[in-house]
Motif scaffolding. Structure first.
Motif, short mmCIF file in Angstrom:
data_model
loop_
_atom_site.label_atom_id
_atom_site.label_comp_id
_atom_site.label_asym_id
_atom_site.label_seq_id
_atom_site.Cartn_x
_atom_site.Cartn_y
_atom_site.Cartn_z
N ASP A 398 -2.97 -21.05 4.60
CA ASP A 398 -4.03 -20.26 3.96
C ASP A 398 -3.46 -18.96 3.41
N LYS A 399 -3.90 -18.60 2.22
CA LYS A 399 -3.48 -17.35 1.59
C LYS A 399 -4.44 -16.24 2.02
N VAL A 400 -3.86 -15.11 2.44
CA VAL A 400 -4.67 -14.06 3.02
C VAL A 400 -4.23 -12.68 2.53
N GLU A 401 -5.15 -11.74 2.67
CA GLU A 401 -4.81 -10.33 2.59
C GLU A 401 -4.72 -9.81 4.01
N CYS A 402 -3.69 -9.01 4.31
CA CYS A 402 -3.51 -8.54 5.68
C CYS A 402 -3.15 -7.05 5.69
N MET A 403 -3.48 -6.41 6.80
CA MET A 403 -3.13 -5.01 6.97
C MET A 403 -1.67 -4.92 7.38
N ILE A 404 -0.88 -4.11 6.64
CA ILE A 404 0.55 -3.96 6.93
C ILE A 404 0.89 -2.55 7.41
N GLY A 405 -0.14 -1.71 7.51
CA GLY A 405 0.03 -0.34 7.98
C GLY A 405 -1.26 0.41 7.79
N PRO A 406 -1.32 1.66 8.26
CA PRO A 406 -2.55 2.45 8.08
C PRO A 406 -2.93 2.56 6.61
N TRP A 409 -2.33 -2.51 2.56
CA TRP A 409 -2.68 -3.92 2.54
C TRP A 409 -1.65 -4.69 1.72
N GLY A 410 -1.44 -5.92 2.13
CA GLY A 410 -0.56 -6.81 1.39
C GLY A 410 -1.12 -8.21 1.38
N THR A 411 -0.43 -9.10 0.70
CA THR A 411 -0.87 -10.49 0.62
C THR A 411 0.24 -11.42 1.09
N GLY A 412 -0.14 -12.57 1.56
CA GLY A 412 0.82 -13.54 2.07
C GLY A 412 0.12 -14.82 2.48
N ARG A 413 0.76 -15.58 3.33
CA ARG A 413 0.15 -16.83 3.80
C ARG A 413 0.42 -17.02 5.28
N ILE A 414 -0.49 -17.72 5.95
CA ILE A 414 -0.35 -18.02 7.37
C ILE A 414 0.79 -19.03 7.55
N VAL A 415 1.75 -18.70 8.43
CA VAL A 415 2.84 -19.64 8.68
C VAL A 415 2.81 -20.17 10.12
N ARG A 416 2.06 -19.50 10.99
CA ARG A 416 1.97 -19.99 12.37
C ARG A 416 0.69 -19.46 13.01
N CYS A 417 0.08 -20.32 13.83
CA CYS A 417 -1.09 -19.90 14.61
C CYS A 417 -0.69 -19.77 16.08
N LYS A 436 3.63 -14.63 6.53
CA LYS A 436 4.77 -14.35 5.66
C LYS A 436 4.25 -13.66 4.41
N LEU A 437 4.70 -12.42 4.21
CA LEU A 437 4.26 -11.66 3.05
C LEU A 437 4.85 -12.25 1.78
N ASP A 438 4.12 -12.22 0.69
CA ASP A 438 4.64 -12.72 -0.57
C ASP A 438 5.66 -11.73 -1.13
N ARG A 439 6.42 -12.18 -2.13
CA ARG A 439 7.52 -11.38 -2.67
C ARG A 439 7.04 -10.05 -3.23
N LYS A 440 5.88 -10.07 -3.88
CA LYS A 440 5.36 -8.84 -4.48
C LYS A 440 5.09 -7.79 -3.41
N THR A 441 4.49 -8.19 -2.29
CA THR A 441 4.23 -7.25 -1.20
C THR A 441 5.52 -6.80 -0.55
N ALA A 442 6.45 -7.75 -0.32
CA ALA A 442 7.73 -7.41 0.32
C ALA A 442 8.50 -6.40 -0.53
N ASP A 443 8.53 -6.59 -1.84
CA ASP A 443 9.23 -5.65 -2.72
C ASP A 443 8.56 -4.27 -2.68
N ARG A 444 7.24 -4.25 -2.60
CA ARG A 444 6.51 -2.99 -2.61
C ARG A 444 6.82 -2.14 -1.37
N VAL A 445 6.99 -2.80 -0.22
CA VAL A 445 7.26 -2.05 1.02
C VAL A 445 8.75 -1.99 1.35
N GLY A 446 9.58 -2.62 0.50
CA GLY A 446 11.02 -2.52 0.67
C GLY A 446 11.58 -3.38 1.78
N ILE A 447 11.03 -4.57 1.97
CA ILE A 447 11.52 -5.50 2.99
C ILE A 447 12.12 -6.72 2.28
#
Length: 476
Positions: A398-406, A409-417, A436-447
């Motif tokens: 499932d594709k989701v928006e998730c909180m990555i800090g105060p 927000w970022g986007t990604g997909r569920i890889v494990r329950c 797992k954060l998508d590439r756009k979110t990972a690049d934005r936060v520098g991961i």
């Protein structure tokens, strides 16, 4: 009923028909007037109930479990449906020690005199539902938590014929979950929760509204009738029916010592009397992690049997013609059929324990002295539900928006329950999701993308939210 006529000095025998059942709709509204608007979306329950039920039992054993309110926590009143205050009669608990009672009730409302003033108050146990509602279209008001003001309008939709009336309580249908305890009342709930919820249903692509709604709901995670994620649209008919069955099978609530919180875990003033015990329950709440993560609430509970003329059948909720179990003298039934059903449903395992409690109560009465060990009885621990393992909202992929800090927000997909890390102690519960954060979110936060893995500790929209189809740019 035998009536003596003084004028004719004769005796007349009147055979009164059994009480009819009513089908009523109970709806949360914004005010106590004939023009009161219902909350939007409507929060309601439709119930069949005997017109002979007294108002105290209607509050404690029917409305509370059917809606989802906490029993023996706040006080209330019923009132007649007059727009003119001069004609209003209130039915209010006189002996509740709830904080909302002591801060709100006026001397005239506590009076036994129906002519004591515009807010004259009578005991709710002295009146039945049929005293307020008789015909289709009749309505009255019920205000729960006199500090917040959760106003309910009770409207008769159908009067069941005497032949078809059996006195049982039946939850027929409903919509929307119960608001949170101590949540501010109907007006505040409409403005802070339901307006945002309605906008989200109409415009699921409004990301800012979705985040605002998630934040508003998350603030109520510690509500005594929530204790986890709060989702205003949830309504589980089976869950409410089970709560109703549990309430009917239990003792009437006390009023001399309602649920009272102590922060952190500590002692409260305990008032258990003859036939009562004082129970202490621990409640997990992450808002108090700085104080150990737990609070406690104290409550007085009846162990003595309910009076035959002021309770309900433990199986069906009928208030009429009750008889006690011949063994434990505590379970009450309107018929042998109800007794047999209740026996199979669980009373078989409880009857002996109830018999011991009854004998103990009889001993207290003979000594005219309460059990000295009635205080500090453990009520167990009420754990905060950050998620339900068998009812996770999302699945792998499932594709989701998730909180990555105060406020981030970022986007990604569920890889494990039900994710766990190797160094977590056994006492730490699993996280509902690894993402797992998508590439756009990972690049934005520098991961680096291969390391852009996070987990959510709540299955809640404040932490992880499924985006509508087509509502997210996704790069693997």
């Amino acid at each position: 009923i035998i009536i003596h006529s003084r004028e004719e000095d004769s005796i007349i025998v009147c055979i009164m028909p059994p009480s009819a059942d009513l089908i009523i709709q109970i709806t949360l509204v914004l005010s106590e007037s004939s023009a009161a608007q219902a909350l939007n979306p409507p929060v309601y329950r439709k119930i069949k109930v005997s017109s002979a039920i007294n108002l105290e039992l209607l509050h404690d054993k029917v409305i509370a479990p059917c809606f989802g309110w906490t029993r023996n926590y706040h006080t209330y009143y019923f009132r007649t449906a007059h727009d003119d205050d001069d004609g209003v009669v209130y039915y209010t608990q006189k002996d509740s020690d709830a904080a909302d009672a002591t801060s709100w009730l006026s001397p005239s409302l506590l009076s036994e005199d129906p002519y004591a003033g515009p807010k004259s108050g009578l005991k709710p146990e002295s009146a039945t539902l049929g005293d307020l509602l008789r015909n289709v279209g009749d309505y009255c008001f019920y205000n729960y938590d006199l500090g917040d003001g959760w106003i309910h309008r009770l409207t008769v939709e159908q009067v069941v014929s005497v032949e078809e009336s059996d006195g049982s309580v039946v939850l027929i249908e409903g919509a929307m979950r119960c608001p949170p305890e101590d949540g501010g009342g109907c007006q505040q709930y409409q403005e802070e929760i339901l307006d945002l919820y309605k906008e989200q249903m109409e415009n699921p692509f409004n990301v800012e509204n979705a985040r605002e709604l998630a934040e508003a709901c998350f603030k109520h995670r510690g509500g005594l009738n929530v204790n986890g994620s709060f989702r205003p649209g949830d309504f589980d008919l089976l869950e409410r029916k089970l709560a109703l069955a549990e309430a009917l099978s239990s003792r009437n609530s006390t009023r001399n010592s309602v649920k009272t919180f102590a922060f952190p875990i500590g002692n409260a003033f305990e008032q258990a009397r003859i036939g009562q015990i004082s129970v202490v329950t621990k409640k997990q709440d992450d808002r108090f992690d700085h104080m150990g993560g737990f609070a406690s609430f104290h409550e007085t509970i009846n162990v003595k049997p309910d009076p035959l003329d002021a309770t309900l059948c433990n199986q069906c909720g009928n208030p009429n013609d009750l008889k006690a179990c011949s063994r434990c003298h505590s379970a009450l039934y309107c018929s042998r059929d109800c007794q047999a059903l209740h026996w199979k449903a669980g009373h078989k395992k409880k009857c002996k324990k109830e018999m011991v409690a009854y004998e103990k109560y009889q001993g207290e009465l003979k000594r005219n002295k309460a059990d000295p060990n009635r205080f500090g009885i453990s009520g167990g621990t009420l754990l905060q539900k950050r998620y339900t393992p068998g009812k996770l909202r999302f699945q792998v992929g499932d594709k989701v928006e998730c909180m990555i800090g105060p406020e981030q927000w970022g986007t990604g997909r569920i890889v494990r329950c039900l994710y766990r890390e190797d160094d977590w102690p056994l006492s730490k519960e699993s996280a509902p999701y690894q993402i797992k954060l998508d590439r756009k979110t990972a690049d934005r936060v520098g991961i680096p993308p291969q390391y852009a893995l996070i987990y959510s500790d709540w299955d809640d929209d404040i932490k992880v939210r499924k985006l509508p189809d087509g509502g997210m740019e996704y790069v693997d």
